[in-house]
Write a protein that holds these residues in place. Structure first.
Motif, PDB file in Angstrom:
ATOM      1  N   GLY A  26       1.539  13.218  -7.384  1.00 28.20           N
ATOM      2  CA  GLY A  26       1.933  12.719  -8.686  1.00 28.20           C
ATOM      3  C   GLY A  26       3.102  13.461  -9.292  1.00 28.20           C
ATOM      4  O   GLY A  26       3.529  13.161 -10.397  1.00 28.20           O
ATOM      5  N   THR A  27       3.639  14.459  -8.566  1.00 30.26           N
ATOM      6  CA  THR A  27       4.796  15.196  -9.054  1.00 30.26           C
ATOM      7  C   THR A  27       6.029  14.811  -8.261  1.00 30.26           C
ATOM      8  O   THR A  27       5.965  14.036  -7.298  1.00 30.26           O
ATOM      9  N   LEU A  28       7.134  15.404  -8.635  1.00 28.49           N
ATOM     10  CA  LEU A  28       8.413  15.117  -7.998  1.00 28.49           C
ATOM     11  C   LEU A  28       8.377  15.338  -6.494  1.00 28.49           C
ATOM     12  O   LEU A  28       9.026  14.624  -5.737  1.00 28.49           O
ATOM     13  N   VAL A  29       7.610  16.314  -6.030  1.00 29.35           N
ATOM     14  CA  VAL A  29       7.697  16.729  -4.627  1.00 29.35           C
ATOM     15  C   VAL A  29       6.680  16.047  -3.719  1.00 29.35           C
ATOM     16  O   VAL A  29       6.580  16.386  -2.546  1.00 29.35           O
ATOM     17  N   GLU A  30       5.923  15.085  -4.226  1.00 26.10           N
ATOM     18  CA  GLU A  30       4.952  14.414  -3.378  1.00 26.10           C
ATOM     19  C   GLU A  30       5.641  13.561  -2.313  1.00 26.10           C
ATOM     20  O   GLU A  30       6.743  13.053  -2.507  1.00 26.10           O
ATOM     21  N   GLY A  31       4.978  13.409  -1.178  1.00 26.02           N
ATOM     22  CA  GLY A  31       5.437  12.462  -0.180  1.00 26.02           C
ATOM     23  C   GLY A  31       4.907  11.083  -0.514  1.00 26.02           C
ATOM     24  O   GLY A  31       3.766  10.944  -0.962  1.00 26.02           O
ATOM     25  N   VAL A  75       0.860  -1.188   0.000  1.00 29.07           N
ATOM     26  CA  VAL A  75       0.000   0.000   0.000  1.00 29.07           C
ATOM     27  C   VAL A  75       0.889   1.229   0.000  1.00 29.07           C
ATOM     28  O   VAL A  75       1.706   1.418   0.910  1.00 29.07           O
ATOM     29  N   CYS A  76       0.764   2.060  -1.025  1.00 29.18           N
ATOM     30  CA  CYS A  76       1.529   3.299  -1.105  1.00 29.18           C
ATOM     31  C   CYS A  76       0.580   4.484  -0.969  1.00 29.18           C
ATOM     32  O   CYS A  76      -0.432   4.568  -1.676  1.00 29.18           O
ATOM     33  N   VAL A  77       0.902   5.367  -0.056  1.00 28.34           N
ATOM     34  CA  VAL A  77       0.120   6.584   0.154  1.00 28.34           C
ATOM     35  C   VAL A  77       0.927   7.748  -0.389  1.00 28.34           C
ATOM     36  O   VAL A  77       2.047   8.004   0.056  1.00 28.34           O
ATOM     37  N   ARG A  78       0.385   8.426  -1.376  1.00 28.36           N
ATOM     38  CA  ARG A  78       1.035   9.596  -1.980  1.00 28.36           C
ATOM     39  C   ARG A  78       0.306  10.838  -1.476  1.00 28.36           C
ATOM     40  O   ARG A  78      -0.911  10.949  -1.655  1.00 28.36           O
TER      41      ARG A  78
END
Length: 679
Positions: A226-231, A214-217
């Motif tokens: 969905g961009t470079l800076v998302e956690g 499970v990945c939480v963005r």
């Protein structure tokens, strides 16, 4: 380098480790400590560099050991190099020990770098090279800038180097990304570009490591998901914490080590089952989560069930009856839930040539006709291939891209066809799945097909004809079902005529040949520019000023859409918080190249320098420039003359005149606007 000198961009909720510049206050101590370590290793500043790189087979082994890093870093390195091309610099990838695995750079600078053994196969640890950005960044485990005389060895002091360590999904240093150039061309933007590029590689390593979890963005601003800076934080389906990328650690306010004491519930105040319930009801699948700090973030959840197995049939070359025996080798199966990819309609932005290409493609999609896409570098060949895949009956299957020019010749065969355990030195346990197997049931995109090594072309032809591959070190034949799209910027007929490409493979691949026009040949530049600007941008961001768009229309765009996209991404960051992207937000290399182009090719825009020859000496038919009558016009022409005297170098002209570069640009535009006399 030729980026505008400015502070690094700030993105809300993003760690300075991603976007910031080096802390100037820390650098003197860091460099001093690095010099002390260098002396302790027994090095002396006047020593000559070691010119004994490792042997090719050893380099190959090291690349194979860093295969994931190498695979994900190459396209990022290409994008980074596109932004610094022609700036007397190079992009470097190393392993965790500082061994250079790969480099891209301007030919003239690569020749200079080779004189100090800055090349693949050379070790640039502090122990071997003294204080340098690669070795010191790896020793300190932090982004490091080493400029000019800060290098310990005198031989390296013509360099300026910006380096960022690369971490794997578990926070372990696996390599480093570096940009090195001539120290006279230093710019502050370089470190920000290196940091962001390293973060791109890390995010891809992270996503690849936790495909079945499970990945939480998340991010405090939904448009940054969905961009470079998302956690990105990963959990088991039961909610146990696995890992988090740099941005996630920053937003959560905890290191990976501290986060291991938590579960999903203790971090976000709810269970994963509650989160999945909320996601099903949420518009667009975006939910809101409270962080331990109390800040609410927007989030998307990804959970792909473990890859299903698709049975493959193996053929034992020693038995003709073996074709019917089931083989345990399994091919990956794409998860059913995939994000919608842009199709051909999304590429139709009003240009007649593009419309013609799309019309042709629609007639062959789904009919097992191979497609060959021609066009200059940067025209969007891979984007077109992805759109073909998205509109095809195979859209639910994988799209696998292979750049035949970027993978070392020694590795491309194993990359394409896979390999068995023990097939070569350094081969991973359980072997490796080749790109053709990964593309099973979907589309294989062979970019830069004209650069495929000749010895490999025969294997590719057989694989395409038999629809089967044999991994290296194996006698098994595994059947695959792929649709093939290839692309090149080369003249393939010349390649065939010169014996560089097999004629039979060429005719196997060019079922339908389409050509993508260069950006300068398209009529929809305004639409393309605004579309690129909106990508990853929240509504209400800066627009392109009309005068800037006019500059775009008169420019020749040697890097095509890729160059325009990179330019706009940089300009958007520089214009953050402002209403318009102006000339001040554009990179110096673009502005200087445009002015130089105008000086030598007046047809591409107004000439930079006025015709200073007496009227009687003018070429027949040339229109003399009207003599200026206003003081402002005289001033503008004087500035033009200064730029011409400094061979188009804006910075040098501005320094000589004692004015700002922005004033020089403004006056040049005024000079170009002066009226011409009727000849």
């Amino acid at each position: 380098m030729t980026f505008q000198a400015a502070a690094g961009p700030h993105v809300p909720g993003v760690s300075p480790a991603v976007t910031g510049n080096p802390a100037e206050g820390d650098r003197p101590d860091l460099i001093a400590q690095a010099h002390q370590r260098s002396e302790s290793y027994g090095l002396r500043p006047y020593e000559s560099p070691d010119f004994c790189p490792v042997l090719q087979n050893e380099l190959k082994t090291q690349i194979e050991r860093s295969q994931s890093l190498f695979t994900y870093a190459l396209p990022v390195m290409e994008t980074l190099y596109d932004q610094i091309v022609n700036t007397q610099s190079m992009v470097i990838l190393t392993d965790a020990a500082g061994l250079i695995l790969h480099s891209l750079g301007d030919d003239d600078f690569l020749a200079k770098a080779s004189k100090v053994a800055l090349q693949p196969g050379a070790l640039w640890s502090e122990e071997s090279r003294g204080t340098n950005a690669i070795g010191t960044a790896l020793a300190e485990n932090k982004a490091t800038l080493v400029h000019g005389a800060e290098h310990f060895l005198e031989a390296n002091r013509f360099l300026t180097c910006s380096c960022m360590p690369i971490l794997d999904a578990y926070g372990k240093t696996v390599g480093a990304l570096d940009v090195t150039g001539d120290q006279r061309g230093f710019h502050k933007h370089t470190m920000a570009l290196v940091r962001m590029s390293a973060q791109m590689i890390e995010n891809q390593l992270f996503a690849n490591a936790f495909q079945d979890m499970v990945c939480v963005r998340f991010h405090s601003r939904a448009e940054f998901i969905g961009t470079l800076v998302e956690g990105i934080a990963s959990f088991t389906p039961g909610g146990r914490f696995l890992s988090a990328n740099r941005s996630a650690q920053f937003q959560l306010g905890m290191s990976v080590a501290a986060l291991h004491a938590h579960t999903f519930s203790s971090l976000f105040g709810q269970s994963l089952s509650q989160l999945f319930d909320a996601e099903r009801k949420a518009p667009g699948g975006v939910v809101y989560l409270p962080l331990p700090s109390g800040v609410k973030v927007s989030a998307r959840i990804e959970w792909k069930a473990p890859a299903a197995s698709v049975p493959a049939v193996a053929i034992d070359r020693g038995s003709a009856q073996a074709q019917s025996r089931p083989e345990a080798t399994c091919l990956p199966h794409r998860a059913a839930t995939q994000p919608t990819q842009p199709g051909l309609d999304d590429l139709d932005t009003g240009d007649a040539q593009i419309q013609g290409v799309i019309t042709k493609l629609r007639k062959v999609i789904g009919k097992d006709i191979p497609v060959m896409v021609l066009g200059e570098t940067g025209t969007g060949k891979e984007l077109l291939a992805r759109a073909i895949h998205a509109d095809s009956p195979r859209h639910a299957g994988p799209f696998i891209a292979v750049n035949c020019a970027s993978i070392p010749e020694t590795l491309i065969e194993s990359e394409l066809f896979g390999y068995e355990e023990g097939a070569f030195t350094g081969a991973r346990k359980k072997g490796g799945i080749g790109k053709m197997l990964l593309a099973n049931g979907g589309t294989l995109f062979l970019d830069e097909i004209g650069d495929m090594p000749l010895h490999l072309q025969a294997r590719m032809l057989r694989a395409l004809q038999e629809r089967a591959v044999t991994p290296l070190g194996s006698s098994k034949v595994i059947h695959v079902d792929v649709s093939v799209i290839c692309a090149t910027n080369r003249n393939m007929r010349e390649q065939v005529a010169n014996g560089l490409f097999r004629e039979d493979l060429y005719y196997r691949l060019n079922g339908l040949v389409v050509r993508l026009p260069a950006l300068r040949e398209r009529s929809d530049l305004d639409v393309v520019a605004n579309k690129l600007l909106r990508e990853g941008q929240a509504s209400g961001g800066p627009r392109i000023k009309d005068s800037v768009m006019a500059m775009f229309r008169s420019y020749h765009w040697p890097g095509n859409i890729r160059q325009l996209g990179n330019l706009l991404r940089t300009a958007r960051l520089m214009a953050e918080g402002e209403a318009e992207i102006t000339e001040d937000h554009l990179p110096d290399d673009f502005l200087e190249d445009r002015l130089a182009r105008q000086a030598t090719h007046p047809a591409h825009g107004a000439t930079v320098a006025p015709d200073a020859a007496p009227d009687g000496e003018r070429a027949a038919g040339a229109a003399p420039r009207a003599q200026p009558t206003r003081l402002a016009d005289v001033e503008a022409l004087a500035i033009v003359a200064a730029v011409k005297a400094h061979h188009g170098n804006i910075s040098a002209a501005a320094k000589a005149l004692g004015i700002s570069r922005n004033t020089v640009y403004r006056k040049l535009d005024e000079a170009n606007a002066l009226p011409q006399q009727d000849g």
